[in-house]
Scaffold this motif. Structure first.
Motif, mmCIF file in Angstrom:
data_model
loop_
_atom_site.group_PDB
_atom_site.id
_atom_site.type_symbol
_atom_site.label_atom_id
_atom_site.label_comp_id
_atom_site.label_asym_id
_atom_site.label_seq_id
_atom_site.Cartn_x
_atom_site.Cartn_y
_atom_site.Cartn_z
ATOM 1 N N PHE A 30 -58.646 -19.728 31.062
ATOM 2 C CA PHE A 30 -59.130 -20.327 29.820
ATOM 3 C C PHE A 30 -59.107 -19.289 28.701
ATOM 4 O O PHE A 30 -58.677 -19.577 27.575
ATOM 5 N N GLY A 31 -59.569 -18.074 28.986
ATOM 6 C CA GLY A 31 -59.598 -17.039 27.966
ATOM 7 C C GLY A 31 -58.223 -16.662 27.473
ATOM 8 O O GLY A 31 -57.993 -16.516 26.260
ATOM 9 N N LEU A 32 -57.261 -16.522 28.395
ATOM 10 C CA LEU A 32 -55.913 -16.129 27.995
ATOM 11 C C LEU A 32 -55.214 -17.213 27.197
ATOM 12 O O LEU A 32 -54.563 -16.933 26.185
ATOM 13 N N GLN A 33 -55.352 -18.488 27.643
ATOM 14 C CA GLN A 33 -54.685 -19.544 26.880
ATOM 15 C C GLN A 33 -55.326 -19.708 25.503
ATOM 16 O O GLN A 33 -54.632 -19.978 24.515
ATOM 17 N N ALA A 34 -56.660 -19.539 25.417
ATOM 18 C CA ALA A 34 -57.317 -19.644 24.115
ATOM 19 C C ALA A 34 -56.932 -18.470 23.213
ATOM 20 O O ALA A 34 -56.716 -18.639 22.011
ATOM 21 N N LEU A 35 -56.851 -17.260 23.802
ATOM 22 C CA LEU A 35 -56.417 -16.090 23.031
ATOM 23 C C LEU A 35 -55.044 -16.340 22.417
ATOM 24 O O LEU A 35 -54.832 -16.133 21.217
ATOM 25 N N ASN A 36 -54.111 -16.791 23.245
ATOM 26 C CA ASN A 36 -52.753 -17.033 22.755
ATOM 27 C C ASN A 36 -52.723 -18.155 21.729
ATOM 28 O O ASN A 36 -52.026 -18.071 20.711
ATOM 29 N N LEU B 112 -64.876 -15.347 24.286
ATOM 30 C CA LEU B 112 -65.129 -13.950 23.936
ATOM 31 C C LEU B 112 -63.848 -13.133 24.084
ATOM 32 O O LEU B 112 -63.515 -12.305 23.227
ATOM 33 N N LEU B 113 -63.123 -13.381 25.179
ATOM 34 C CA LEU B 113 -61.817 -12.749 25.347
ATOM 35 C C LEU B 113 -60.847 -13.224 24.276
ATOM 36 O O LEU B 113 -60.087 -12.428 23.697
ATOM 37 N N ALA B 114 -60.872 -14.529 23.995
ATOM 38 C CA ALA B 114 -59.936 -15.096 23.025
ATOM 39 C C ALA B 114 -60.120 -14.517 21.631
ATOM 40 O O ALA B 114 -59.161 -14.439 20.848
ATOM 41 N N ALA C 195 -49.207 -13.595 27.161
ATOM 42 C CA ALA C 195 -48.590 -14.818 27.693
ATOM 43 C C ALA C 195 -48.106 -14.594 29.127
ATOM 44 O O ALA C 195 -48.214 -15.490 29.979
ATOM 45 N N ALA C 196 -47.583 -13.406 29.410
ATOM 46 C CA ALA C 196 -47.170 -13.096 30.780
ATOM 47 C C ALA C 196 -48.379 -13.056 31.708
ATOM 48 O O ALA C 196 -48.317 -13.539 32.858
ATOM 49 N N ALA C 197 -49.503 -12.520 31.224
ATOM 50 C CA ALA C 197 -50.727 -12.511 32.027
ATOM 51 C C ALA C 197 -51.226 -13.930 32.276
ATOM 52 O O ALA C 197 -51.686 -14.263 33.381
#
Length: 403
Positions: free
Chosen positions: A232-238, A358-360, A388-390
């Motif tokens: 969730f954090g990675l997709q929201a960050l991107n 928070l990550l995003a 995106a790779a992560a």
């Protein structure tokens, strides 16, 4: 004269439960519509706001970051607020805060822009966390359908705001007033939710009001909780990084502001037809993994195109990014279907969205600061390519079959 016998099948009466269910569905979709209006319109008007208000590069980097920070901070307390007020009343208060926050941004001052954004996005944070719980509570047999409808409505709102923000601001005479226009749909949502709290079905299913409490931090110690939160954090960050900065990236390469807003609108619009297909594919374990891999790989490819040749095929990169944004309905569906009941669903949603956002928040801020430090877009897009790779790697792990 004899009366002929009426052989038509009588129409089933509309019961209070049916009326409440229909009103709840409309209210939930109105909340989904507003989840991106305020953010997408601000992204499309970022350069105009900076020129009009004269704020610093730090504020320019902070503005796209504030939604994620608000989602993390306010979202962490959603469970406690919902247990005290009830889920429906919490959402009513949240959309009222959203309406007020968007209206405050009409004042042409940097403090009003930031304060209105914090207030409005804090309201959205409560809605974000409670949306999967409301869907599961009121529509337990139609989780996939309602999730698809919500994400489609969300994408429609984002597309509308991205495409119309610049023309609307021009029509009303200033970017600040142009932002405040988007308080009107939030006001409609507030009115409908007010009606929803007044129309209750005679018997409701177990919900947040039952008093059951499950700590989100207990979910963090589980494999599901850790992976869902990371994804969730990675997709929201991107997502927030690219939607917050894509118009500025394209404008920096010579595209007009209105055309850059249209490209962002294309990226947002792709999710409208694709979300249902992705959710239909994700019903089984094999399909779920295929869907996670496909959308994450599309995001990776879109970022690569924006890094290597942003002006060569901007609409192609926008379509790929739009496919990647469909990771949001996928992870929402996983959250809504997880756990033994609404309390566990809320715990997982609170955990994944508070820590995830928070990550995003690092994404838009890092992109803005890197761009300001280097004067170009190569370093920011290289960073997003790595995240995106992560996301692709975590999505693969999340959907791996376990004995």
């Amino acid at each position: 004269m004899s009366m002929s016998r009426n052989t038509a099948t009588p129409t089933a009466p509309t019961t209070p439960r049916t009326r409440a269910g229909l009103l709840t569905a409309v209210a939930v979709l109105l909340v989904a519509l507003n989840l991106r209006l305020g953010m997408s319109s601000a992204a499309a008007l970022l350069d105009a706001l900076r020129a009009d208000l004269g704020f610093s590069p730090f504020v320019a980097a902070l503005l796209p970051t504030l939604p994620s920070l608000c989602f993390a901070a306010a979202g962490a307390g959603t469970g406690a607020v919902a247990r005290r007020l009830g889920a429906e009343r919490t959402v009513l208060a949240a959309v009222a805060a959203l309406t007020a926050g968007l209206a405050v941004r009409a004042v042409p001052a940097t403090w009003a822009l930031l304060a209105g954004t914090v207030l409005g996005m804090s309201g959205l944070a409560l809605c974000n966390v409670l949306l999967p719980t409301l869907v599961r509570t009121h529509f337990p047999e139609r989780v996939g359908l309602l999730t698809g409808l919500c994400t489609t409505t969300l994408a429609l709102g984002a597309t509308l705001a991205s495409a119309a923000a610049v023309p609307v601001a021009g029509a009303v005479g200033s970017p600040s007033l142009g932002l405040a226009v988007w308080a009107l749909p939030a006001l409609v949502a507030t009115v409908v939710w007010g009606a929803r709290t007044a129309v209750r079905a005679p018997v409701t299913s177990a919900s947040m009001e039952s008093g059951e409490r499950i700590s989100p931090w207990a979910m963090a110690r589980t494999r599901l909780g850790a992976l869902v939160t990371a994804y969730f954090g990675l997709q929201a960050l991107n997502a927030y990084a690219i939607t917050g900065w894509l118009p500025s990236l394209l404008s920096g390469h010579g595209m007009s502001e209105s055309a850059a807003g249209v490209v962002l609108a294309v990226a947002q619009a792709v999710g409208i037809p694709v979300s249902f297909a992705v959710l239909a594919l994700a019903k089984g374990p094999a399909g779920l993994r295929g869907a996670f891999v496909a959308v994450s790989a599309a995001m990776l490819a879109g970022f690569a195109g924006l890094l290597v040749a942003p002006m060569a095929l901007p609409l192609v990169w926008a379509v790929l990014v739009g496919l990647g944004l469909c990771s949001f309905p996928l992870v929402l569906a996983v959250i809504a279907r997880s756990g033994s009941g609404p309390a566990q669903t809320t715990a997982l949603s609170t955990l994944s969205q508070s820590l995830g956002y928070l990550l995003a928040a690092l994404g838009p801020l890092a992109v803005g600061l890197l761009h300001d430090a280097t004067g170009g877009w190569t370093a920011p897009m290289a960073l997003l390519l790595a995240t995106a790779a992560a996301q692709l790697a975590v999505g693969t792990a999340l959907t791996r079959r376990r004995p």
